[in-house]
Design a protein around this motif. Structure first.
Motif, PDB file in Angstrom:
ATOM      1  N   ALA A  57      -5.570  10.601   5.090  1.00  0.00           N
ATOM      2  CA  ALA A  57      -6.419   9.833   4.172  1.00  0.00           C
ATOM      3  C   ALA A  57      -5.552   9.041   3.203  1.00  0.00           C
ATOM      4  O   ALA A  57      -4.440   9.451   2.850  1.00  0.00           O
ATOM      5  CB  ALA A  57      -7.357  10.758   3.399  1.00  0.00           C
ATOM      6  N   ALA A  58      -6.067   7.897   2.796  1.00  0.00           N
ATOM      7  CA  ALA A  58      -5.344   7.039   1.860  1.00  0.00           C
ATOM      8  C   ALA A  58      -6.328   6.123   1.152  1.00  0.00           C
ATOM      9  O   ALA A  58      -7.478   5.943   1.606  1.00  0.00           O
ATOM     10  CB  ALA A  58      -4.286   6.207   2.591  1.00  0.00           C
ATOM     11  N   GLN A  59      -5.881   5.542   0.059  1.00  0.00           N
ATOM     12  CA  GLN A  59      -6.683   4.540  -0.633  1.00  0.00           C
ATOM     13  C   GLN A  59      -5.778   3.415  -1.113  1.00  0.00           C
ATOM     14  O   GLN A  59      -4.636   3.639  -1.499  1.00  0.00           O
ATOM     15  CB  GLN A  59      -7.451   5.143  -1.809  1.00  0.00           C
ATOM     16  CG  GLN A  59      -6.599   5.712  -2.916  1.00  0.00           C
ATOM     17  CD  GLN A  59      -7.437   6.345  -4.022  1.00  0.00           C
ATOM     18  OE1 GLN A  59      -8.528   6.843  -3.787  1.00  0.00           O
ATOM     19  NE2 GLN A  59      -6.927   6.302  -5.246  1.00  0.00           N
TER      20      GLN A  59
ATOM     21  N   ALA B 178      -8.815  15.743   2.245  1.00  0.00           N
ATOM     22  CA  ALA B 178      -9.810  14.683   2.068  1.00  0.00           C
ATOM     23  C   ALA B 178     -11.194  15.299   2.016  1.00  0.00           C
ATOM     24  O   ALA B 178     -11.422  16.421   2.486  1.00  0.00           O
ATOM     25  CB  ALA B 178      -9.730  13.682   3.219  1.00  0.00           C
ATOM     26  N   SER B 179     -12.106  14.564   1.436  1.00  0.00           N
ATOM     27  CA  SER B 179     -13.518  14.955   1.474  1.00  0.00           C
ATOM     28  C   SER B 179     -14.367  13.723   1.741  1.00  0.00           C
ATOM     29  O   SER B 179     -14.030  12.621   1.307  1.00  0.00           O
ATOM     30  CB  SER B 179     -13.946  15.624   0.160  1.00  0.00           C
ATOM     31  OG  SER B 179     -13.887  14.704  -0.923  1.00  0.00           O
TER      32      SER B 179
ATOM     33  N   LYS C 123      -3.230   2.144   7.908  1.00  0.00           N
ATOM     34  CA  LYS C 123      -1.839   2.429   8.279  1.00  0.00           C
ATOM     35  C   LYS C 123      -1.304   3.608   7.471  1.00  0.00           C
ATOM     36  O   LYS C 123      -0.647   4.515   8.014  1.00  0.00           O
ATOM     37  CB  LYS C 123      -0.992   1.186   8.044  1.00  0.00           C
ATOM     38  CG  LYS C 123       0.440   1.290   8.574  1.00  0.00           C
ATOM     39  CD  LYS C 123       1.246   0.038   8.235  1.00  0.00           C
ATOM     40  CE  LYS C 123       0.609  -1.215   8.825  1.00  0.00           C
ATOM     41  NZ  LYS C 123       1.431  -2.436   8.542  1.00  0.00           N
ATOM     42  N   GLU C 124      -1.569   3.622   6.169  1.00  0.00           N
ATOM     43  CA  GLU C 124      -1.093   4.707   5.310  1.00  0.00           C
ATOM     44  C   GLU C 124      -1.776   6.022   5.662  1.00  0.00           C
ATOM     45  O   GLU C 124      -1.128   7.086   5.667  1.00  0.00           O
ATOM     46  CB  GLU C 124      -1.327   4.351   3.840  1.00  0.00           C
ATOM     47  CG  GLU C 124      -0.469   3.200   3.346  1.00  0.00           C
ATOM     48  CD  GLU C 124      -0.696   2.876   1.880  1.00  0.00           C
ATOM     49  OE1 GLU C 124      -1.426   3.647   1.209  1.00  0.00           O
ATOM     50  OE2 GLU C 124      -0.148   1.866   1.391  1.00  0.00           O
ATOM     51  N   ALA C 125      -3.078   5.973   5.959  1.00  0.00           N
ATOM     52  CA  ALA C 125      -3.792   7.199   6.326  1.00  0.00           C
ATOM     53  C   ALA C 125      -3.283   7.745   7.653  1.00  0.00           C
ATOM     54  O   ALA C 125      -3.095   8.961   7.809  1.00  0.00           O
ATOM     55  CB  ALA C 125      -5.290   6.921   6.394  1.00  0.00           C
TER      56      ALA C 125
ATOM     57  N   LYS D 184     -11.040   3.083   0.721  1.00  0.00           N
ATOM     58  CA  LYS D 184     -10.708   4.491   0.970  1.00  0.00           C
ATOM     59  C   LYS D 184     -10.882   4.778   2.456  1.00  0.00           C
ATOM     60  O   LYS D 184     -11.909   4.442   3.040  1.00  0.00           O
ATOM     61  CB  LYS D 184     -11.593   5.409   0.141  1.00  0.00           C
ATOM     62  CG  LYS D 184     -11.361   5.266  -1.364  1.00  0.00           C
ATOM     63  CD  LYS D 184     -12.169   6.283  -2.139  1.00  0.00           C
ATOM     64  CE  LYS D 184     -11.867   6.205  -3.624  1.00  0.00           C
ATOM     65  NZ  LYS D 184     -12.602   7.246  -4.396  1.00  0.00           N
ATOM     66  N   THR D 185      -9.875   5.418   3.025  1.00  0.00           N
ATOM     67  CA  THR D 185      -9.826   5.556   4.477  1.00  0.00           C
ATOM     68  C   THR D 185      -9.519   6.986   4.889  1.00  0.00           C
ATOM     69  O   THR D 185      -8.672   7.659   4.287  1.00  0.00           O
ATOM     70  CB  THR D 185      -8.747   4.634   5.059  1.00  0.00           C
ATOM     71  OG1 THR D 185      -9.118   3.275   4.809  1.00  0.00           O
ATOM     72  CG2 THR D 185      -8.590   4.840   6.557  1.00  0.00           C
TER      73      THR D 185
END
Length: 460
Positions: free
Chosen positions: A25-27, A220-221, A147-149, A57-58
């Protein structure tokens, strides 16, 4: 040597096909610059300052080489051309099939406008240099979040609970005794003559993803509730509205390393306007109430055995509305004077809808609606629907779903505007005159979603 090599290859292949369920997960900040055209209202508003930031948010899910992605934007919704471009860039940069990506908007009314290919573009000035600059940058920012997630993919366990919050949301359409047309967003209800035109959906969906270790922290949630985010109002400051408060509090309370993602449920006719007491709850009050309900559910989370994501989607062609020559002529007359006269929200919405519908009919542009389903276990599925869906349709879908828990993300993968249930059409008023699709369209989308849910449930 050859036997040893074959044995090693077999071991590697076996490990790949029996891999862990993984989550990342990433934002990424997508807050606009000052002067960017804002959406949510039938007027131009250029952004001036920030109350709280906006994010893409991913969450990326993977098992056995199959990926699924959920991206939620702190925007009023999504539009098909922009979603198509985002999916294209994600596939190119992240190696994940575009049709395995769900992209929705929280529906904040205090975020940037997106081009809609209608008179709304002129009203909101979305095609101004500031608007074009913002929209042009979005696909790259969304791909960055994916990409970050993906880079953070970690073996994870999933657990699910559904809480309740029935004191902050209201069906904003009211029926009055002896009056055919529904009343829209009344400030106060007269219990002797008035009643809500329909129900609310009190479900607060909570899906938590923890690391695979016994005492691992949450990664993550995914949070879900059905209510319009309009509590900030029609000013010019940027805000994620109550979803921003909700997700921030859940992260603060349950793990600062966690990304909390909120997707809005079927809230086409659901608002926070409390016509029972007349109270107007603040953004903080709304977000806190939902966080408290999610906290209560958190303690009741039940593990679910996640499998490789099962993703299905279908493009549905809906029938556009029909109008009389008199209605079309009136809409053209109002449009010619719209920038010098204040006609009010409902007449302006009807005018925009009529002219857009007639133009796209003349150009033979079909009214396409994508229905998408992502199943993560035998107990959990997420449905994406492309518009502001009436709550009755969401409740019917969840009740008939073959999954124990079905969560719905509206305004996903493009939006065709309001999608009322069939019974609402004779009652008229704002959401109905804003609907591009004929009566029965919402029920058709529910039917398609249920079929797709059945297919993924069976593993097809």
């Amino acid at each position: 040597m050859n036997r040893l090599l074959l044995a090693c290859c077999f071991l590697v292949v076996s490990q790949i096909h029996a891999g862990d369920f993984r989550v990342g997960a990433a934002q990424v900040d997508i807050t606009p610059k000052n002067g960017t055209p804002l959406g949510g209202y039938y007027k131009f508003r250029g952004s001036e300052g920030v109350l709280d930031p906006l994010y893409a948010k991913t969450m990326v899910f993977e098992k056995d080489g199959t990926h699924a992605v959920i991206v939620v934007l702190d925007l009023s919704g999504t539009v098909r051309p922009l979603v198509a471009e985002m999916r294209k860039v994600i596939q190119e940069q992240c190696g994940i099939e575009g049709d395995h990506v769900l992209i929705s908007g929280t529906h904040t009314h205090s975020g940037p406008q997106q081009p809609r290919g209608s008179l709304m573009d002129d009203i909101t000035k979305v095609n101004s240099p500031a608007g074009v600059s913002y929209i042009s940058a979005l696909p790259g920012l969304v791909a960055q979040s994916v990409k970050e997630a993906k880079a953070k993919l970690t073996p994870a366990k999933a657990s699910v609970a559904v809480g309740k919050e029935d004191g902050i949301s209201f069906n904003r359409r009211v029926l009055r005794e002896g009056v055919k047309e529904a009343i829209w967003q009344p400030q106060k209800l007269n219990p002797a003559t008035d009643k809500p035109a329909g129900p609310i959906d009190p479900d607060v969906g909570v899906v938590a993803f923890h690391g695979a270790g016994a005492d691992a922290a949450p990664l993550a949630s995914f949070l879900n509730f059905a209510m319009h985010p309009t509590s900030v109002g029609g000013g010019t400051k940027i805000s994620a509205d109550y979803p921003g408060v909700f997700t921030r509090l859940i992260t603060e309370r349950h793990g600062l390393g966690m990304i909390s993602v909120f997707a809005n449920g079927c809230c086409g006719n659901i608002n926070h306007g409390d016509y029972i007491t007349g109270k107007r709850r603040s953004t903080l009050e709304l977000g806190t109430a939902l966080a408290d309900a999610a906290d209560a559910a958190w303690s009741k989370l039940q593990p679910t055995t996640a499998y490789a994501p099962r993703v299905r989607s279908e493009q549905v062609t809906l029938q556009r509305r029909s109008y009389t020559p008199e209605q079309i002529a009136k809409a053209k007359d109002m449009a010619a004077n719209m920038f010098t006269k204040n006609y009010g929200t409902v007449p302006m919405a009807e005018t925009v809808c009529i002219l857009e519908t007639e133009e796209k009919k003349e150009k033979n542009i079909p009214l396409l609606a994508e229905v998408q389903v992502i199943a993560l276990s035998d107990d959990l599925a997420i449905v994406a629907l492309p518009g502001e869906i009436f709550v009755e349709l969401g409740l019917a879908l969840k009740k008939a779903s073959p999954f124990k828990t079905t969560l719905i993300a509206e305004l996903a993968n493009g939006s065709i505007g309001y999608i009322p249930n069939r019974d609402a059409y004779p009652q008229g008023n704002y959401e109905v005159v804003s609907a591009r699709n004929e009566a029965g369209s919402g029920e058709k989308l529910v039917e398609v979603a249920l079929r797709l849910l059945s297919e993924v449930k069976k593993g097809k």
